[in-house]
Scaffold this active site. Structure first.
Site, PDB file in Angstrom:
ATOM      1  NE  ARG A  76      -3.844   0.608   1.998  1.00 51.19           N
ATOM      2  CZ  ARG A  76      -5.052   0.682   2.556  1.00 51.19           C
ATOM      3  NH1 ARG A  76      -5.241   1.422   3.643  1.00 51.19           N
ATOM      4  NH2 ARG A  76      -6.071   0.039   2.036  1.00 51.19           N
ATOM      5  CG  HIS A 117      -8.509   0.253  -2.557  1.00 45.86           C
ATOM      6  ND1 HIS A 117      -7.747  -0.857  -2.229  1.00 45.86           N
ATOM      7  CD2 HIS A 117      -9.143   0.622  -1.400  1.00 45.86           C
ATOM      8  CE1 HIS A 117      -7.907  -1.123  -0.938  1.00 45.86           C
ATOM      9  NE2 HIS A 117      -8.762  -0.262  -0.428  1.00 45.86           N
ATOM     10  CD  GLN A 173     -13.053  -1.763  -0.208  1.00 44.09           C
ATOM     11  OE1 GLN A 173     -12.190  -1.683   0.656  1.00 44.09           O
ATOM     12  NE2 GLN A 173     -14.254  -2.273   0.031  1.00 44.09           N
ATOM     13  CG  ASP A 185     -13.360   6.723  -0.871  1.00 48.06           C
ATOM     14  OD1 ASP A 185     -13.338   6.585   0.364  1.00 48.06           O
ATOM     15  OD2 ASP A 185     -12.356   6.545  -1.592  1.00 48.06           O
ATOM     16  CB  CYS A 228     -13.834   1.428   0.373  1.00 47.78           C
ATOM     17  SG  CYS A 228     -13.248   3.131   0.509  1.00 47.78           S
ATOM     18  NE  ARG A 288     -10.367  -5.188   0.978  1.00 51.12           N
ATOM     19  CZ  ARG A 288      -9.573  -4.193   1.354  1.00 51.12           C
ATOM     20  NH1 ARG A 288     -10.076  -3.099   1.881  1.00 51.12           N
ATOM     21  NH2 ARG A 288      -8.258  -4.258   1.158  1.00 51.12           N
TER      22      ARG A 288
END
Ligand code: CP
Ligand code: NVA
Length: 309
Positions: free
Chosen positions: A104, A131, A134, A222, A262, A290
């Site tokens: 990440r 991402h 996700q 988001d 997310c 996830r």
């Protein structure tokens, strides 16, 4: 070390449509307990976090343990990367110890460089641009709600044209569902990515959240300021006024619409408490997924064919 040829997961486009569909189906089987065992017995995953995380770290670490392997956490403050050791050297060193690397970080180019120099699979655990992990969980959550006929679920993205928006664009292009993105001026997604997706599916861009949400079966958003953009928070709050997903906006969606995020979320900014804690919300299923989706991903990338059904 396990014997396999190297596959990376840097964006969703690293999976073919059939691989993505199979991976989501497998995530469902793992969740329902229909597939068990420890096919990654003895395998190791290095996890490099140059940004914060709750879900990504815990789901990868627990997922590896459940599959029989284990994960090693590395951060800038506790590794030599934070003191400037190069991506090149890190890739070579870690490849001698572990069977896969999750990273990440900020720039997508850093993940690509790591993948170029690592001899083991590299997984993008979030960059400023994408991402993809996700989206595996989000697609699994969509499939739980609507089945996996993909074309029947228009998706509305409300807010920043950010890493999550970009990964939704890739998902729409691969699976063929309609995507409508409502973003304020100056916060549009990458136009090249949008143009490429339009050769595969319908991608609508608008400044009007109500237009994007009309009849949509998935509404998603988001945070307005992503990790690394904290200094822009005030300007963004001003620019994103009118882009909060509230009950009035959700009432324009399909009757069976679901809300995804997310996480982490800021109640009262990009979404009201009434929506994220209300009847539309699937955010905690999404967070749980996830774990299942990444277990399916790690089996796809790390398990030797003889142990990979
Ligand atoms: N959604 C997500 O990636 O959460 P974390 O930042 O907690 O990993
Ligand atoms: N867009 C957000 C996602 C967090 C999971 C960020 O990059 O901070």
């Amino acid at each position: 070390m396990l014997d396999r040829s190297k596959r990376d997961f840097l964006t969703l486009r690293d999976l073919s449509r059939s691989e993505l569909v199979a991976l989501i189906q497998r995530a469902g089987r793992l969740k329902r307990g229909e597939e068990s065992g420890t096919p990654l017995n003895g395998a190791s995953l290095a996890m490099i976090f140059r940004k914060s995380s709750t879900r990504t770290r815990v789901s990868f670490e627990v997922g590896m343990a459940q599959l029989g392997g284990h994960a090693v956490f590395l951060s800038d403050t506790t590794s030599q990367m934070g003191r400037g050791e190069s991506v090149h050297d890190t890739a070579h060193v870690l490849s001698g110890y572990v069977d896969g690397i999750m990273i990440r970080t900020f720039a997508q180019e850093e993940v690509e460089e790591l993948a170029r120099h690592a001899s083991v699979p590299v997984i993008n655990g979030l960059t400023d641009q994408y991402h993809p992990c996700q989206l595996l969980a989000d697609l699994q959550t969509m499939a739980e709600a609507f089945g996996d006929a993909w074309t029947s679920a228009p998706v509305a993205w409300i807010g920043d044209g950010n890493n999550m928006a970009h990964s939704w664009i890739n998902a729409a292009a691969i699976l063929g569902f309609e995507l409508r993105l409502a973003c304020p001026a100056g916060y549009d997604p990458d136009p090249e990515l949008v143009a490429r997706a339009r050769s595969a599916t319908t991608v609508v861009t608008t400044r009007d959240p109500a237009e994007a949400v009309a009849g949509a079966r998935v509404v998603t958003t988001d945070v307005w300021a992503s990790m690394g953009q904290e200094g822009e928070a005030a300007a963004r709050e001003e620019a994103f006024a009118g882009f909060c997903v509230d009950e009035a906006l959700m009432s324009r969606a399909a009757d069976d619409a679901i809300f995804l995020h997310c996480l982490p979320a800021h109640r009262g900014e990009e979404v009201t408490a009434g929506v994220i804690d209300g009847r539309w919300s699937r955010v905690f299923d999404e967070a749980e997924n996830r774990l299942h989706a990444q277990k399916a991903l790690m089996l796809h990338l790390l398990a030797p064919p003889s142990r990979n059904r």
